[in-house]
Design an enzyme around this catalytic site. Structure first.
Site, PDB file in Angstrom:
ATOM      1  N   ASP A  98      -7.136  -1.288  -4.658  1.00 29.66           N
ATOM      2  CA  ASP A  98      -8.206  -0.947  -3.716  1.00 29.66           C
ATOM      3  C   ASP A  98      -9.143   0.104  -4.309  1.00 29.66           C
ATOM      4  O   ASP A  98     -10.365   0.022  -4.138  1.00 29.66           O
ATOM      5  CB  ASP A  98      -7.613  -0.437  -2.400  1.00 29.66           C
ATOM      6  CG  ASP A  98      -6.739  -1.466  -1.703  1.00 29.66           C
ATOM      7  OD1 ASP A  98      -6.973  -2.673  -1.895  1.00 29.66           O
ATOM      8  OD2 ASP A  98      -5.817  -1.061  -0.974  1.00 29.66           O
ATOM      9  N   ASP A 135       0.862  -1.182   0.000  1.00 25.26           N
ATOM     10  CA  ASP A 135       0.000   0.000   0.000  1.00 25.26           C
ATOM     11  C   ASP A 135       0.896   1.230   0.000  1.00 25.26           C
ATOM     12  O   ASP A 135       2.000   1.206   0.552  1.00 25.26           O
ATOM     13  CB  ASP A 135      -0.905   0.011   1.231  1.00 25.26           C
ATOM     14  CG  ASP A 135      -1.964  -1.081   1.183  1.00 25.26           C
ATOM     15  OD1 ASP A 135      -2.465  -1.376   0.084  1.00 25.26           O
ATOM     16  OD2 ASP A 135      -2.307  -1.624   2.247  1.00 25.26           O
TER      17      ASP A 135
END
EC number: 3.4.23.36
Length: 156
Positions: A138, A120
């Site tokens: 995401d 991330d």
């Protein structure tokens, strides 16, 4: 345009963007570091997540979550395929949504299989309140879910 072609293009573009950005972060940033982009609002970070969205099950004391999320993702990919098969050609919101979810799911699945965790790097915040870091996959999954909700209400 054929629904499989449209969903395929969306998913491939999503997957490529996701993997290229994650590779850049892994190669250019040291793990657990941060670079300010917009002070007080947005940083690029290099963090990893062994769990799901928002750090769910991201714990060092459990080791089964990788296999669990790989299996869940594979089941979800099958469900996406069935939904795409049953989607009407004219329902572009559903087809686009499924393409985004497919590309995002495969992007995070690749990370789980190759690295046992998901990279991330997008960190939005206000003051000391940080939204959990996330990635392109995401974003695509959320966009896809939103498009499918729009499709559901539009066709109701």
């Amino acid at each position: 345009m054929n629904k499989y072609f449209l969903a395929g293009i969306i998913s491939v573009v999503t997957l490529v963007l996701d993997q290229v950005t994650k590779i850049a972060v892994r190669e250019k940033m040291v793990l657990w570091t941060s670079e300010t982009v917009i002070p007080g609002f947005f940083n690029l970070v290099h963090v990893v997540n062994k769990g799901a969205a928002f750090g769910f099950l991201n714990r060092a004391d459990i080791t089964w979550q990788r296999n669990f999320f790989v299996v869940v993702t594979i089941i979800a990919l099958g469900a996406i395929g069935m939904l795409l098969k049953s989607a009407e050609e004219k329902d572009k919101f559903q087809i686009l949504g499924l393409g985004f979810v497919l590309g995002g799911a495969i992007g995070n699945l690749i990370d789980r299989i190759l690295y046992h965790q998901v990279t991330d790097f997008l960190d939005f915040y206000y003051g000391s309140h940080h939204y959990p870091a996330f990635n392109v996959a995401d974003i695509a999954i959320c966009l896809g879910a939103f498009a499918m909700i729009v499709s559901f209400y539009k066709n109701k």
